[in-house]
Design an enzyme around this catalytic site. Structure first.
Site, mmCIF file in Angstrom:
data_model
loop_
_atom_site.group_PDB
_atom_site.id
_atom_site.type_symbol
_atom_site.label_atom_id
_atom_site.label_comp_id
_atom_site.label_asym_id
_atom_site.label_seq_id
_atom_site.Cartn_x
_atom_site.Cartn_y
_atom_site.Cartn_z
ATOM 1 N N SER A 44 24.514 -6.642 48.746
ATOM 2 C CA SER A 44 24.045 -5.920 49.937
ATOM 3 C C SER A 44 23.924 -6.949 51.061
ATOM 4 C CB SER A 44 22.718 -5.220 49.669
ATOM 5 O OG SER A 44 21.670 -6.136 49.489
ATOM 6 N N HIS A 78 22.342 -2.432 43.593
ATOM 7 C CA HIS A 78 22.200 -3.306 42.418
ATOM 8 C C HIS A 78 21.999 -2.550 41.112
ATOM 9 C CE1 HIS A 78 20.535 -6.707 45.199
ATOM 10 N NE2 HIS A 78 21.830 -6.492 45.359
ATOM 11 N N GLN A 84 16.206 -0.781 46.907
ATOM 12 C CA GLN A 84 16.966 -1.746 46.102
ATOM 13 C C GLN A 84 16.120 -2.516 45.085
ATOM 14 O OE1 GLN A 84 20.206 -4.229 48.057
ATOM 15 N NE2 GLN A 84 18.683 -5.791 47.690
ATOM 16 N N GLU A 85 14.909 -2.909 45.492
ATOM 17 C CA GLU A 85 14.121 -3.778 44.609
ATOM 18 C C GLU A 85 12.658 -3.350 44.615
ATOM 19 O OE1 GLU A 85 15.028 -7.879 45.714
ATOM 20 O OE2 GLU A 85 17.081 -7.283 46.168
ATOM 21 N N GLU A 123 20.066 -7.693 38.925
ATOM 22 C CA GLU A 123 19.075 -8.778 38.951
ATOM 23 C C GLU A 123 18.142 -8.723 37.752
ATOM 24 O OE1 GLU A 123 17.258 -8.903 42.814
ATOM 25 O OE2 GLU A 123 19.155 -9.442 43.766
ATOM 26 N N ASP A 150 11.939 -4.312 48.278
ATOM 27 C CA ASP A 150 13.050 -4.618 49.187
ATOM 28 C C ASP A 150 13.804 -3.313 49.346
ATOM 29 O OD1 ASP A 150 15.179 -5.343 50.681
ATOM 30 O OD2 ASP A 150 15.987 -6.855 49.305
ATOM 31 N N GLU A 154 10.434 -5.578 52.429
ATOM 32 C CA GLU A 154 11.600 -6.315 52.940
ATOM 33 C C GLU A 154 12.629 -5.324 53.470
ATOM 34 O OE1 GLU A 154 13.149 -9.158 50.123
ATOM 35 O OE2 GLU A 154 15.168 -9.035 50.974
ATOM 36 N N ASP A 194 15.501 -9.873 55.914
ATOM 37 C CA ASP A 194 16.615 -10.459 55.145
ATOM 38 C C ASP A 194 17.901 -10.166 55.910
ATOM 39 O OD1 ASP A 194 18.578 -11.172 53.357
ATOM 40 O OD2 ASP A 194 18.163 -9.585 51.921
ATOM 41 N N LYS A 201 17.982 -17.592 52.392
ATOM 42 C CA LYS A 201 19.065 -17.613 51.400
ATOM 43 C C LYS A 201 20.074 -18.648 51.884
ATOM 44 C CE LYS A 201 19.068 -12.723 50.005
ATOM 45 N NZ LYS A 201 19.591 -11.382 50.385
ATOM 46 N N HIS A 250 17.245 -16.014 45.738
ATOM 47 C CA HIS A 250 18.547 -15.996 45.057
ATOM 48 C C HIS A 250 19.452 -14.940 45.712
ATOM 49 C CE1 HIS A 250 17.467 -12.326 42.343
ATOM 50 N NE2 HIS A 250 17.149 -12.156 43.595
ATOM 51 N N SER A 298 22.135 -11.461 44.438
ATOM 52 C CA SER A 298 22.312 -10.600 43.259
ATOM 53 C C SER A 298 23.407 -11.138 42.335
ATOM 54 C CB SER A 298 22.602 -9.169 43.694
ATOM 55 O OG SER A 298 23.640 -9.135 44.645
ATOM 56 N N LYS A 331 11.969 -15.328 45.232
ATOM 57 C CA LYS A 331 12.539 -14.080 44.756
ATOM 58 C C LYS A 331 13.731 -14.446 43.885
ATOM 59 C CE LYS A 331 15.059 -10.858 47.246
ATOM 60 N NZ LYS A 331 15.334 -9.586 47.905
HETATM 61 P P1 PGA Z 1 22.090 -9.379 47.722
HETATM 62 O O1 PGA Z 1 20.665 -8.725 47.572
HETATM 63 O O2 PGA Z 1 22.070 -10.730 47.124
HETATM 64 O O3 PGA Z 1 22.978 -8.410 46.996
HETATM 65 O O4 PGA Z 1 22.384 -9.402 49.201
HETATM 66 C C1 PGA Z 1 19.486 -9.436 47.665
HETATM 67 C C2 PGA Z 1 18.638 -8.952 48.776
HETATM 68 O O5 PGA Z 1 18.995 -7.977 49.493
HETATM 69 O O6 PGA Z 1 17.595 -9.530 49.017
HETATM 70 ZN ZN ZN Z 2 16.991 -8.143 50.730
#
Ligand code: PGA
Ligand code: ZN
Length: 423
Positions: free
Chosen positions: A42, A164, A172-173, A214, A251, A294, A321, A346, A374, A376, A397
């Site tokens: 993403s 994911h 997503q998370e 993840e 997230d 997030e 992010d 990141k 990290h 995904s 994370k």
């Molecule tokens: P990604 O997801 O590594 O697939 O971008 C992680 C995130 O959105 O924080």
């Molecule tokens: Zn994110």
């Protein structure tokens, strides 16, 4: 003074079976270090370019032979010619940036530049006879970050939805975040106990619970809020208390379900505009006392972010992010517009270690929280664990406490915890 004598790369696979770049770097002392690049699914629109070959006949277009060539034919020979000491991280990264010469690493690819940059950091630690996190700390200090050595609080991604998960969740998370006052070893134990309890809970409900990218469970549930309910229940059954021992976070990765001004999620029968979406977060926060959100809104919705942060930023950590993509220009704008109050750092979004540290410095100066993250798609390279400690991150994370590529990072933090305890 040691010198870099050889730098080369090859294509390896990441945790999703997608090719990525691994770099080897040799010193005149004979030491060889290895580093590899992670990869997102993403991804934010404004991230540095991950160079892929795009030949549909080869690895479905995902091979990275061009990025490998960037190392073998351009970056490697240039660094060897410089006869440079890997302690000079800033000079190496400057050279890489100069060789690329584009705004977004589009020539060499951030997957190649980051692999070389991280390998340089690892070599720098060897040359300076320091553990990696201490060396990162020294580098951070030289860039204006005076971090006290501590283990950041882990954010365990227990349930994987969005891009994911194999399940049907929009968000997503779904995080369980131990209290920041807990010792890391206690936090890890809580994370693992709750993770396993969630698995049992999902089995009892008959919700499919394969794991996502993840390592978190990827169930089919009626709503996103149901996933939060499952976390609350599993926490209680594990004898922890929400709001005291552990906290919840999300997230949302809202860009993935945003279209033409509205947000569509399974919890609501009709698409929501920004105002309604912010109202919904307020509701979720009232019900679940979230500690962190997030990417709650679309990545270019600057005004919405400012509104969101002014309404909820006093109660929870609002993390950028996709909004920030670890880029100094976007972080500068977000600080000026009070669009969020935390940076998700990141390294592969920007492409070198020095640039990542400099962006973290901006966040530290703005009194934001810093989260080192990290992607995904990961490898077993645990560099970001040392990196997070070295820059003094508040949180990390690394996904669920499951699957080798996630556990490699959590286990590395355990080793650092022991090392710090021994002084
Ligand atoms: P990604 O997801 O590594 O697939 O971008 C992680 C995130 O959105 O924080
Ligand atoms: Zn994110």
């Amino acid at each position: 003074m040691a010198k870099i004598t050889n730098v080369w790369a090859r294509q390896i696979l990441d945790s999703r079976s997608i090719p990525t770049v691994e770099c080897m770097l040799q010193l005149d002392t004979g030491h060889i270090v290895t580093a590899s690049a992670p990869s997102g699914a993403s991804t934010g629109t404004y991230e540095a370019l991950e160079l892929r070959d795009n030949d549909p006949k080869v690895y479905h277009g995902k091979s990275v032979y061009k990025a490998v060539q960037s190392v073998n034919q351009i970056i490697g020979p240039a660094l060897v010619q410089l006869q440079i000491d890997p302690s000079k991280q800033d000079v190496v990264d400057k050279k890489i940036i100069e060789l690329d010469g584009t705004k977004n690493k589009t020539k060499l690819g951030a997957n190649s530049t980051l692999a070389v940059s991280v390998a340089t950091t690892k070599a720098g630690a060897i040359v300076n006879n320091m553990s990696l996190h201490r060396w990162v700390s020294a580098l951070a200090k030289s860039r204006g970050i005076d971090a006290k050595p501590h283990i950041p609080t882990p954010m365990f991604n227990m349930i994987n939805g969005g891009l994911h998960g194999a399940g049907n969740l929009d968000f997503q998370e779904f995080f369980v975040i131990p209290a920041s006052s807990s010792q890391y070893s206690e936090s890890l134990r809580a994370g693992v106990e709750i993770y396993q309890e969630i698995g049992k809970n999902l089995s009892r409900r008959g919700a499919i619970h394969s794991v996502g990218d993840e390592g978190g469970y990827a169930p089919n549930l009626f709503t996103n809020a149901d996933a939060l309910e499952i976390l609350v229940e599993a926490i209680r059954l594990s004898n922890y208390q929400v709001g005291r021992d552990v906290f919840l976070g999300l997230d949302v990765a809202a860009t993935t379900f945003y279209k033409d001004g509205s947000y569509t999620i399974r919890d609501k029968s009709a698409p929501m505009n920004e105002e309604l979406m912010i109202e919904y977060y307020k509701e979720l926060n009232d019900n679940y006392h979230l500690a962190l959100l997030e990417d709650p809104l679309y990545e270019d919705s600057w005004q919405g972010w400012t509104q969101m942060t002014s309404k909820l930023g006093g109660q929870l950590i609002v993390v950028g992010d996709d909004l920030l993509v670890t880029h100094p220009k976007r972080v500068e704008k977000a600080i000026a517009e009070k669009a969020c109050n935390a940076l998700l750092a990141k390294p592969n979004q920007i492409g070198t270690v020095t640039e990542t540290i400099d962006v973290i410095r901006m966040a530290v100066d703005a009194k934001w929280k810093v989260i080192v993250s990290h992607r995904s798609g990961e490898t077993n390279d645990a560099f970001i664990a040392d990196f997070a400690v070295g820059v003094g991150a508040d949180l990390v994370k690394f996904g669920a406490p499951a699957r080798g590529e996630r556990v490699a990072k959590y286990n590395r933090l355990s080793a650092i915890e022991l090392e710090l305890a021994q002084g």
